[in-house]
Motif scaffolding. Sequence first.
Motif, PDB file in Angstrom:
ATOM      1  N   LEU A   1       0.918  -1.326   0.139  1.00 46.67           N
ATOM      2  CA  LEU A   1       0.098   0.055  -0.044  1.00 46.67           C
ATOM      3  C   LEU A   1       0.920   1.131   0.078  1.00 46.67           C
ATOM      4  O   LEU A   1       0.411   2.249  -0.778  1.00 46.67           O
ATOM      5  CB  LEU A   1      -0.951  -0.210   1.320  1.00 46.67           C
ATOM      6  N   THR A   2       1.956   1.136   0.842  1.00 46.09           N
ATOM      7  CA  THR A   2       3.028   2.303   0.888  1.00 46.09           C
ATOM      8  C   THR A   2       3.685   2.576  -0.670  1.00 46.09           C
ATOM      9  O   THR A   2       3.387   3.797  -1.167  1.00 46.09           O
ATOM     10  CB  THR A   2       3.833   2.131   1.917  1.00 46.09           C
ATOM     11  N   GLU A   3       3.837   1.609  -1.176  1.00 45.69           N
ATOM     12  CA  GLU A   3       4.647   1.705  -2.575  1.00 45.69           C
ATOM     13  C   GLU A   3       3.880   1.669  -3.834  1.00 45.69           C
ATOM     14  O   GLU A   3       4.249   1.947  -4.795  1.00 45.69           O
ATOM     15  CB  GLU A   3       5.961   0.527  -2.574  1.00 45.69           C
ATOM     16  N   GLN A   4       2.383   1.412  -3.505  1.00 37.83           N
ATOM     17  CA  GLN A   4       1.601   1.004  -4.640  1.00 37.83           C
ATOM     18  C   GLN A   4       1.840   0.367  -5.662  1.00 37.83           C
ATOM     19  O   GLN A   4       2.163   0.545  -6.938  1.00 37.83           O
ATOM     20  CB  GLN A   4       1.151   2.613  -5.407  1.00 37.83           C
ATOM     21  N   SER A   5       2.630  -0.703  -5.168  1.00 36.63           N
ATOM     22  CA  SER A   5       3.214  -1.699  -6.329  1.00 36.63           C
ATOM     23  C   SER A   5       3.224  -3.195  -5.676  1.00 36.63           C
ATOM     24  O   SER A   5       3.356  -3.258  -4.294  1.00 36.63           O
ATOM     25  CB  SER A   5       4.699  -1.376  -6.766  1.00 36.63           C
ATOM     26  N   PHE A   6       3.068  -4.345  -6.539  1.00 37.20           N
ATOM     27  CA  PHE A   6       3.417  -5.449  -5.984  1.00 37.20           C
ATOM     28  C   PHE A   6       4.901  -5.805  -6.404  1.00 37.20           C
ATOM     29  O   PHE A   6       5.300  -7.115  -6.118  1.00 37.20           O
ATOM     30  CB  PHE A   6       2.541  -6.704  -6.651  1.00 37.20           C
ATOM     31  N   LYS A   7       5.558  -5.050  -6.911  1.00 42.22           N
ATOM     32  CA  LYS A   7       6.860  -5.267  -7.098  1.00 42.22           C
ATOM     33  C   LYS A   7       8.103  -4.930  -6.133  1.00 42.22           C
ATOM     34  O   LYS A   7       8.925  -4.056  -6.248  1.00 42.22           O
ATOM     35  CB  LYS A   7       7.400  -4.541  -8.526  1.00 42.22           C
ATOM     36  N   VAL A   8       7.537  -5.071  -4.843  1.00 46.49           N
ATOM     37  CA  VAL A   8       8.219  -4.593  -3.695  1.00 46.49           C
ATOM     38  C   VAL A   8       9.124  -6.008  -3.181  1.00 46.49           C
ATOM     39  O   VAL A   8       8.958  -7.020  -3.725  1.00 46.49           O
ATOM     40  CB  VAL A   8       7.397  -4.189  -2.606  1.00 46.49           C
TER      41      VAL A   8
END
Length: 564
Positions: A53-60
Amino acid sequence: MSKYTVKAHGHNGEIDLTVDVQNEKIQDVTIDKHSETPAIFKQVFNQLREDILTEQSFKVDAISGASDMTKSILDSADKTLKENGIDFPAPAPKPKEEKTFTTDVLVVGSGGAGLVAASRALSLGKKVILVEKNGYLGGATILNGSNVVGTGSQVSAKIFGDAAKADSAERLAADIAHESKNTNYPELSQLLADNIGQAIDFISDFADLNYQKAQTQTPEHSVERQIELPTSSSYEFITKVAKAFQAKGGTILTDCRVEGLLKHSDGTLAGLWCGGKHSETKIYADKIILAAGGYGAKVYNEGRGNGINYYGPLTSTGDSYTYAKELKLKTHDLDWYKVYPHGLEVEPGIAKLTTYASKLATDMGSIYVNQAGKRIVNESDVYTKLRDQVLKQDGQVAYLLMDQRTWDEFYKLLVLHDFSEAEIAKYLANDGKKRPVLVKGSLQEVAQKAGIDVAGLEKTVADYEGYVANNKDEEFGRAPEFLHSFEGDTYYLIEQRDRFATTLGGYMANQDMQLLDESDQPVANLYAAGEIVGGANGHDSMPSMMNSWSFASGFVAGTKVSQV
């Protein structure tokens, strides 16, 4: 808002989750179903969700210590969204950070020993930093029940009343020696017995823990002394103690894997340095406490478990034997590890424990049988006798036979202790065609499904019913209060295998929990607590005693580093 259903794969099976997307933004990620160990999964998923949610990505980044599971969640969600025309880009690369800290006390490891040691030093006015290599807290403790002995504590005096007076440090030490067949190191056993009461009283007050009488009082202990938290789970212990530690000024650094030593110009230990995904951290400390656990996963990975299932964390790899090698620390009995019964093989070579449920089932009259359908042990005797008999059976497996009345209670405790309802349903649906074997049906049907000799099992049950009727076990001498007829026509058979996780050898420490070198000299500034120091329980620990050693040794180590 659009919701997308995602299927990922965890350590124990399929994970179902839902991704909510609105106005090209990830609004939420929720779990619908999983079969993972709850105490670990809660921590891991909460951190992963926050990162997404913080990075707005699933590529974390995946979470350390649960990388395969969390990578599957990330990749599966990303793939599902792309298939629906949505692609959230990767966040900007993070530069490698170099961090430096200075503290009075550095504690390595966030299991029971590390948290008690860190909390004790903090309570005595020291600045304390605790580091954990994983992305979650708890070490091996997180997989245990919360049961511990309360010998000598005010907590136990309140729980057991006058009966607590029957217990003593001397009695506990004698029980340890008896159970381990005198393989224990008496000085460390006495340290445990003398300090566990103070440790329990301290940590109960520090973290507002409300211990109660343990639902299972095992016969290895000569007196009732086992206590546990209301949830029976160490997850409660870990989360409450960690929260209290941080609230009172302690610092916890996760994803901080110790990789090397820092030294003063005179060669003495000055601190440790940690590697992480995006950082390298140097921590200078006046005193260091190693509470990094054992090396059970290393034994398992190297195939040295003698065919016995492993049930501990796959992160128990004994890292200190690498990064502290140059200190030439004294070790002993590195081939010792604790073998328990009550394992359910959830994947090849890996077991989950059923101890609480299995103990209740035998208290209600269930019996252990082998593949010939014959009983193998007095089901209500000490665990070591069952363990040893399982190892003698074909395939090193026994089966617990119970009726519907007992299964209903057995099931409740499985769910309470780290099995999900979906997981149990899946095993039953396999109908004995693959491990683990959990089967239901008539006596003949369960025998056939489990590959057990039908005639042998039928004779065993008939003989057992005769013992019940006569109130006397002619075969194994089981106490009459544990003899009970099977009720109804529905039976369950559950496989029971031996399992190991805890290592019982390790480093050698003195009475101050200061580590010794190969010349039996204390290493300046270096202490230890918990499983990393072997010997207190000898070659074969009683139930509840590994938690007890963690708490007592952590209390002593935290006290001593604050006094010198």
